[in-house]
Write a protein that holds these residues in place. Structure first.
Motif, PDB file in Angstrom:
ATOM      1  N   VAL A   1     -20.157  37.906  31.098  1.00  0.00           N
ATOM      2  CA  VAL A   1     -21.336  37.408  31.935  1.00  0.00           C
ATOM      3  C   VAL A   1     -22.487  37.116  31.134  1.00  0.00           C
ATOM      4  O   VAL A   1     -23.261  38.166  31.012  1.00  0.00           O
ATOM      5  N   GLU A   2     -22.594  36.068  30.670  1.00  0.00           N
ATOM      6  CA  GLU A   2     -23.876  35.642  29.870  1.00  0.00           C
ATOM      7  C   GLU A   2     -25.117  35.432  30.849  1.00  0.00           C
ATOM      8  O   GLU A   2     -24.870  35.131  31.957  1.00  0.00           O
ATOM      9  N   ASP A   3     -26.137  35.628  30.308  1.00  0.00           N
ATOM     10  CA  ASP A   3     -27.207  35.433  31.258  1.00  0.00           C
ATOM     11  C   ASP A   3     -27.270  36.393  32.443  1.00  0.00           C
ATOM     12  O   ASP A   3     -27.414  35.914  33.506  1.00  0.00           O
ATOM     13  N   ALA A   4     -26.830  37.571  32.545  1.00  0.00           N
ATOM     14  CA  ALA A   4     -26.306  38.372  33.508  1.00  0.00           C
ATOM     15  C   ALA A   4     -27.909  38.641  34.019  1.00  0.00           C
ATOM     16  O   ALA A   4     -27.980  39.089  35.366  1.00  0.00           O
ATOM     17  N   ASP A   5     -29.116  38.336  33.564  1.00  0.00           N
ATOM     18  CA  ASP A   5     -30.341  38.664  34.169  1.00  0.00           C
ATOM     19  C   ASP A   5     -30.741  37.714  35.116  1.00  0.00           C
ATOM     20  O   ASP A   5     -31.719  37.789  36.020  1.00  0.00           O
ATOM     21  N   ARG A   6     -29.789  36.487  35.324  1.00  0.00           N
ATOM     22  CA  ARG A   6     -30.147  35.500  36.022  1.00  0.00           C
ATOM     23  C   ARG A   6     -29.435  35.660  37.613  1.00  0.00           C
ATOM     24  O   ARG A   6     -29.403  34.757  38.275  1.00  0.00           O
TER      25      ARG A   6
ATOM     26  N   SER B   1     -24.030  36.578  23.015  1.00  0.00           N
ATOM     27  CA  SER B   1     -22.707  36.017  23.708  1.00  0.00           C
ATOM     28  C   SER B   1     -21.385  36.189  22.558  1.00  0.00           C
ATOM     29  O   SER B   1     -20.602  36.378  22.711  1.00  0.00           O
ATOM     30  N   THR B   2     -22.039  35.937  21.281  1.00  0.00           N
ATOM     31  CA  THR B   2     -21.216  35.869  20.106  1.00  0.00           C
ATOM     32  C   THR B   2     -20.507  37.269  19.870  1.00  0.00           C
ATOM     33  O   THR B   2     -19.410  37.386  19.757  1.00  0.00           O
ATOM     34  N   ALA B   3     -21.405  38.302  20.073  1.00  0.00           N
ATOM     35  CA  ALA B   3     -21.068  39.712  20.171  1.00  0.00           C
ATOM     36  C   ALA B   3     -20.133  40.068  21.174  1.00  0.00           C
ATOM     37  O   ALA B   3     -18.842  40.621  20.981  1.00  0.00           O
ATOM     38  N   ALA B   4     -20.201  39.669  22.142  1.00  0.00           N
ATOM     39  CA  ALA B   4     -19.466  39.720  23.597  1.00  0.00           C
ATOM     40  C   ALA B   4     -18.258  39.094  23.178  1.00  0.00           C
ATOM     41  O   ALA B   4     -17.057  39.694  23.688  1.00  0.00           O
ATOM     42  N   ARG B   5     -18.076  37.965  22.871  1.00  0.00           N
ATOM     43  CA  ARG B   5     -16.574  37.190  22.573  1.00  0.00           C
ATOM     44  C   ARG B   5     -15.906  37.854  21.708  1.00  0.00           C
ATOM     45  O   ARG B   5     -14.785  37.791  21.675  1.00  0.00           O
TER      46      ARG B   5
END
Length: 385
Positions: A119-124, A48-52
């Motif tokens: 979308v963090e935790d897209a696996d959910r 998420s840090t990299a995505a932001r």
């Protein structure tokens, strides 16, 4: 002409030089900009840090992710109007939430160059939820960029991952994590090194160990207890105590969040006396259901953290049995590790390591946590006699 220098928005994305370079090239126009990205990596690797940071680089007024302009600062602060970040502390991301994201993705940027959906935790997401998302991933508006974060590409539906550009993060070294804790959070060197080693590359967990009093000591005590198990009865009691502790920790946090959400709901509805009108009771019940799901997720997270610690302890035992010379993760319990290594075989320890992974999979697959933990600790107790 030389390539633009990597900007300051990347300073907290540590140990991921290859991924940062890939993002940087896309953000600065040195490579094509995909409209859907899949960022994968182990828990704590900084997805998420990299995505932001990438979202900030895409919006940067200087075009490089300078970290100083208004766009960079508002993205990193979570207040940029064209960057939407979805994170969940529940078991799954609901279809309704994804439908809302799809509608947001259709809108043109208000102030920036792009509309970015993280979308963090897209696996959910469930299979049905992936279907809601698929059309927008396939044909997004020209200015929209989707960023999905997950532990691995296999955690997403094939139809989704095949339409995304993959960026894979690795586990940062303990040295790199310790350096980040010292620079970013002001953690003393000795504590930063100890916390980073215990966290095994998980940045968030390392920060927790370094800042929450008693967590490292509790981890060391858990390691001693694991290696000290003798007999099935002791293992069953230990499993019950562990699940009770995880449940209490999860309930405390879930209750706090639920109280804050209820207060916000009542304020937004203009309710001061606590009496909720019939028309709004359904929304209040939904908040209560969300709180229950949040607690279930948190119990699993706490137990998974314990299982990862148990895995590291058994890995240390195996290291000594094989004489590999690798550094121990759990240096503070070296005598207990040496004793366990001398009393068993590498073959047995390998079986225990597989059992830990099996327990993690069972809990993730909705097996009652107490049964999974009891089975694991009973096997450990019998094997370490």
């Amino acid at each position: 002409m030389s390539a633009p220098a990597v900007g300051a928005v990347w300073r907290d994305v540590v140990g991921q030089e290859a991924a940062v370079a890939q993002f940087h090239r896309a953000a600065t126009g040195q490579a094509s900009l995909a409209q859907a990205w899949l960022v994968t990596g182990p828990p704590g690797s900084g997805r998420s840090t990299a995505a932001r940071a990438f979202a900030a680089a895409l919006q940067c007024e200087q075009g490089v992710g300078c970290g100083e302009c208004t766009a960079c600062r508002t993205v990193l602060a979570g207040t940029h109007p064209d960057v939407t970040v979805v994170a969940t502390d529940k078991l799954s991301i609901a279809k309704e939430e994804v439908r809302s994201l799809v509608m947001t993705a259709q809108r043109s940027p208000a102030t920036g160059r792009h509309r970015v959906i993280v979308v963090e935790d897209a696996d959910r997401m469930s299979a049905g939820t992936f279907n809601v998302l698929l059309k927008s991933i396939e044909e997004p508006p020209p200015a929209t960029v989707w960023m999905l974060c997950a532990p691995s590409a296999e955690d997403l539906a094939p139809t989704i991952r095949s339409r995304c550009r993959l960026v894979t993060l690795t586990v940062p070294s303990a040295e790199v994590v310790a350096g980040l804790l010292q620079r970013r959070d002001g953690i003393p060197e000795d504590l930063a090194v100890r916390a980073a080693r215990a966290a095994q590359g998980h940045i968030g967990l390392a920060l927790r160990y370094a800042t929450q009093e008693g967590t490292l000591a509790a981890r060391e005590e858990s390691a001693r207890s694991l290696l000290g198990l003798r007999g099935t009865g002791q293992a069953v009691l230990a499993a019950q105590a562990l699940v009770d502790r995880a449940t209490a920790e999860a309930k405390e946090h879930a209750d706090l969040v639920a109280t804050e959400e209820k207060e916000r709901f009542l304020r937004s509805a203009g309710i001061e006396d606590g009496k909720v009108p019939p028309a709004l009771r359904g929304q209040l019940r939904q908040l209560e259901e969300d709180a229950k799901r949040r607690q279930t997720r948190l119990v699993r997270d706490v137990l998974d953290r314990y299982l990862l610690d148990a895995h590291s302890v058994l890995r240390d035992v195996l290291t000594r049995q094989l004489g590999s010379g690798s550094d121990l993760v759990n240096v503070e319990v070296t005598p207990e590790i040496e004793h366990a290594a001398g009393g068993g075989s590498a073959h047995t320890t390998l079986g225990l390591l597989e059992a830990v992974q099996g327990a993690r999979s069972r809990i993730a697959g909705n097996v009652p946590p107490l049964l999974a933990i009891e089975a694991l600790l009973s096997r450990v107790a019998v094997s370490l006699r």
